[in-house]
Design an enzyme around this catalytic site. Structure first.
Site, short mmCIF file in Angstrom:
data_model
loop_
_atom_site.label_atom_id
_atom_site.label_comp_id
_atom_site.label_asym_id
_atom_site.label_seq_id
_atom_site.Cartn_x
_atom_site.Cartn_y
_atom_site.Cartn_z
N SER A 1 0.68 -1.21 0.02
CA SER A 1 0.09 0.02 -0.01
C SER A 1 0.88 1.12 0.04
O SER A 1 1.61 1.50 -0.96
CB SER A 1 -0.85 0.02 1.17
OG SER A 1 -1.97 1.06 1.19
N ASP B 1 -8.47 -5.57 -5.50
CA ASP B 1 -8.08 -4.40 -4.58
C ASP B 1 -8.95 -3.22 -4.95
O ASP B 1 -9.18 -2.81 -6.01
CB ASP B 1 -6.75 -3.97 -4.94
CG ASP B 1 -6.18 -2.98 -3.81
OD1 ASP B 1 -6.81 -2.22 -3.46
OD2 ASP B 1 -5.01 -3.03 -3.68
N HIS C 1 -7.28 -5.60 -0.58
CA HIS C 1 -6.05 -4.79 -0.50
C HIS C 1 -5.09 -5.15 0.49
O HIS C 1 -5.31 -5.47 1.80
CB HIS C 1 -6.61 -3.36 0.02
CG HIS C 1 -5.64 -2.13 0.11
ND1 HIS C 1 -4.95 -1.94 -1.08
CD2 HIS C 1 -5.12 -1.65 0.96
CE1 HIS C 1 -3.96 -1.08 -0.82
NE2 HIS C 1 -4.20 -0.67 0.39
#
Length: 583
Positions: free
Chosen positions: A215, A469, A506
């Site tokens: 991320s 995601d 994610h």
């Protein structure tokens, strides 16, 4: 991430093939003993010749073998004996929300493998990570593998740098230097400091250096590869937020599309109302339609869409229209407004002329999962939309210039996003407005396709990304890789590989084989020259098929089933099979 990690031992014949800077076996014994006494002396020793200004060591504490610490995945496994060093450095007053400085933590194992591990951050940062070398659930940490591990907070402290009417913890976006530190400027000084402390502890420099992050941490890995290419020999940049400002614009776009469902029903959009725009049962209908349409494309009906990029809106939308409500029956079906909103969300943010502002999102099975829904609309009887409370605040405070001072009240953030004009406001991520000397995109966007210096250094880059995601589109990452490959005349796979993970949300979760050992894959490539032609992944306990294994394939290869049902990585028929980039 269940593949057994390997402790790499380098034989003498392989030394000539090592990347730049690796000139001796990294498993050699430390130059001198490092124990509790050495740890106690490290605080004073680190101050000598420090590569950063204002260095203060707040503690240097010996941790006995078996110590466990709280981290992002809960309590760690028992850790080896090591020295934990904490402190801070640098600093400036700041225009608002200051003063600012960078805090860090480093763990140096007694039994050192000769390597350095930089642990990336996450979200808006502002906290110092555990410095255990987390690299995915179920995997041995970097510290357990013998790495010296460093991490830092990117130049602001959420507990200190917080102003209620300026985004709360996001106030750093109102300060030019703090925003640049968050984007990239704090990274190289942290790397330099970590290398310095390791040298002081072991009386020699680390002989190989790796970065791992997901991320925002993935964005940091990309920043190193692009801006500081000589720092690391290997990088794992998972689900990289290298287009963070554009993704934040897309989050506002998503909020407006889901709000249109409420308006079509005669409701005023609210944070709580968004949770009901499409219910969990209706999201399951969507996921079922996606699977019914595309699951078999990889040769196996198994709940996983392995044929990357082939599940298109042109195929899925008719299947959704077939589930459209009609007549008096309003249960077990989808409203027209819901299907239309989903089509716009998946198609990606656009201005009024139809120009793309961010990438489209894949139609994938993870749309039906809680980890997708909580970002887009929120969870029924749970958190509100993260696109509102995280995306709205970040877009206002950090990713547009000039920043907008907003409170952290979700209702205020929602109102601001609903008023966002994609013709008038989207370009603010590229604006340079005093006192800023750079745009938010220049500070935080790390999407350059020029990795020539990283390649020349001998660096290797692995980029895993979940196809489901909901925050950063896997298609944005794939499009980036295609551009890198064109720039390198079809040979990008010699040093960078994107690894799509079907079904994964994610950084993890979803109905996916989301447990895999990217660090060991990086070590094999970086130290042994063995590129990851496939990475074995395992489904976790919360999936429909715990323990299932599947290969994860470097794009454009896909996990396809043979006539006998065996699943392996193969390339599309329209691609050359010469595999020029296998090493």
């Amino acid at each position: 991430m269940n593949t057994l990690p390997v402790r790499v031992r380098i034989a003498m014949p392989l030394l000539l093939a090592l990347p730049t800077g690796l000139t001796s076996p990294v498993t050699a014994a430390p130059a001198r003993s490092f124990d509790a006494n050495g740890c106690a002396a490290l605080a004073a020793a680190s101050l000598s010749g420090a590569p950063v200004s204002g260095l203060a060591i707040t503690a240097a504490s010996w941790r006995a073998a078996g110590t466990q610490v709280e981290g992002r995945g809960g309590k760690s496994a028992p850790l080896p004996a090591h020295c934990e060093v904490t402190g801070h450095y640098g600093g400036h007053a700041g225009t608002v929300g200051g003063p600012y400085r960078t805090a860090f933590r480093m763990r140096l194992p007694q039994d050192w493998n000769g390597r350095f591990f930089f642990q990336g951050g996450g979200g808006s940062n502002g906290v110092v990570g555990d410095a255990t070398g987390f690299n995915g659930p179920g995997n041995r940490t970097g510290l357990e593998r013998g790495y010296a591990v460093f991490t830092q907070d990117s130049g602001h402290d959420n507990a200190v740098n917080k102003v209620a009417d300026h985004g709360g913890e996001l106030v750093f976006g109102h300060d030019p230097q703090a925003r640049a530190d968050y984007g990239h400027a704090s990274l190289k000084p942290g790397y330099d400091l970590g290398m310095h402390i390791a040298n002081k502890a072991y009386a020699r420099a680390p002989q190989s250096k790796v970065f791992w992050g997901c991320s925002k941490g993935g964005q940091e890995g990309m920043a190193f590869a692009q801006r500081y290419p000589a720092a690391f020999d290997g990088i794992v940049a998972a689900a990289p937020g290298f287009s963070l400002p554009r993704a934040a614009v897309a989050q506002a776009w998503d909020v407006q599309q889901f709000a249109s469902i409420l308006r079509a029903a005669g409701q005023t959009p609210t944070v709580e109302g968004l949770k009901t725009a499409i219910t969990a049962d209706q999201f399951k209908l969507v996921g079922d339609a996606v699977k019914q349409t595309c699951d078999a494309d990889d040769g196996l009906v198994d709940g996983i869409i392995g044929a990357i990029g082939q599940c298109t809106a042109a195929r899925v939308l008719p299947a959704l229209r077939a589930k459209q409500c009609s007549g008096g029956d309003q249960t077990g079906c989808l409203q027209t407004a819901q299907i239309d909103a989903l089509a716009r969300v998946m198609g990606g943010a656009r201005d009024s002329k139809g120009r793309a502002l961010y990438a489209a999102f894949p139609w994938d099975t993870g749309i039906a999962e809680p980890g997708w829904r909580v970002w887009k609309v929120g969870a029924e009887n749970g958190p509100p939309s993260l696109n509102v409370i995280l995306g709205g605040g970040s877009l206002a405070a950090v990713f547009t210039s000039p920043p907008t001072a907003l409170p952290t009240d979700p209702a205020r953030l929602l109102a601001w996003q609903l008023a966002f004009d994609f013709d008038r406001d989207a370009g603010h991520i590229y604006r340079v407005v005093a006192p800023y000397r750079t745009s938010a995109w220049a500070d935080v966007g790390m999407r350059s396709t020029d990795l020539s210096a990283f390649r020349a250094h001998g660096g290797k880059l692995i980029v895993p990304h979940g196809m489901s995601d909901p925050v950063f589109s896997a298609y944005d990452t794939i499009d980036w890789w295609k551009a890198v490959d064109r720039r390198n005349r079809g040979s990008a796979s010699r040093f960078v590989r994107v690894i799509p993970v079907p079904g994964m949300n994610h950084c993890g979760g979803g109905a996916a084989t989301d447990r895999f050992d990217s660090l060991s894959a990086l070590e094999e490539w970086m130290l042994h020259g063995k590129a990851p032609d496939a990475i074995t992944a395992t489904a976790g306990p919360a999936t429909p098929w715990p323990g299932r294994t599947r290969p994860l394939c470097p794009y454009p290869a896909m996990a396809m089933a043979s006539a006998k049902g065996a699943v392996g990585c193969s390339y599309p028929s329209n691609r050359q099979t010469s595999r020029r980039g296998s090493r």
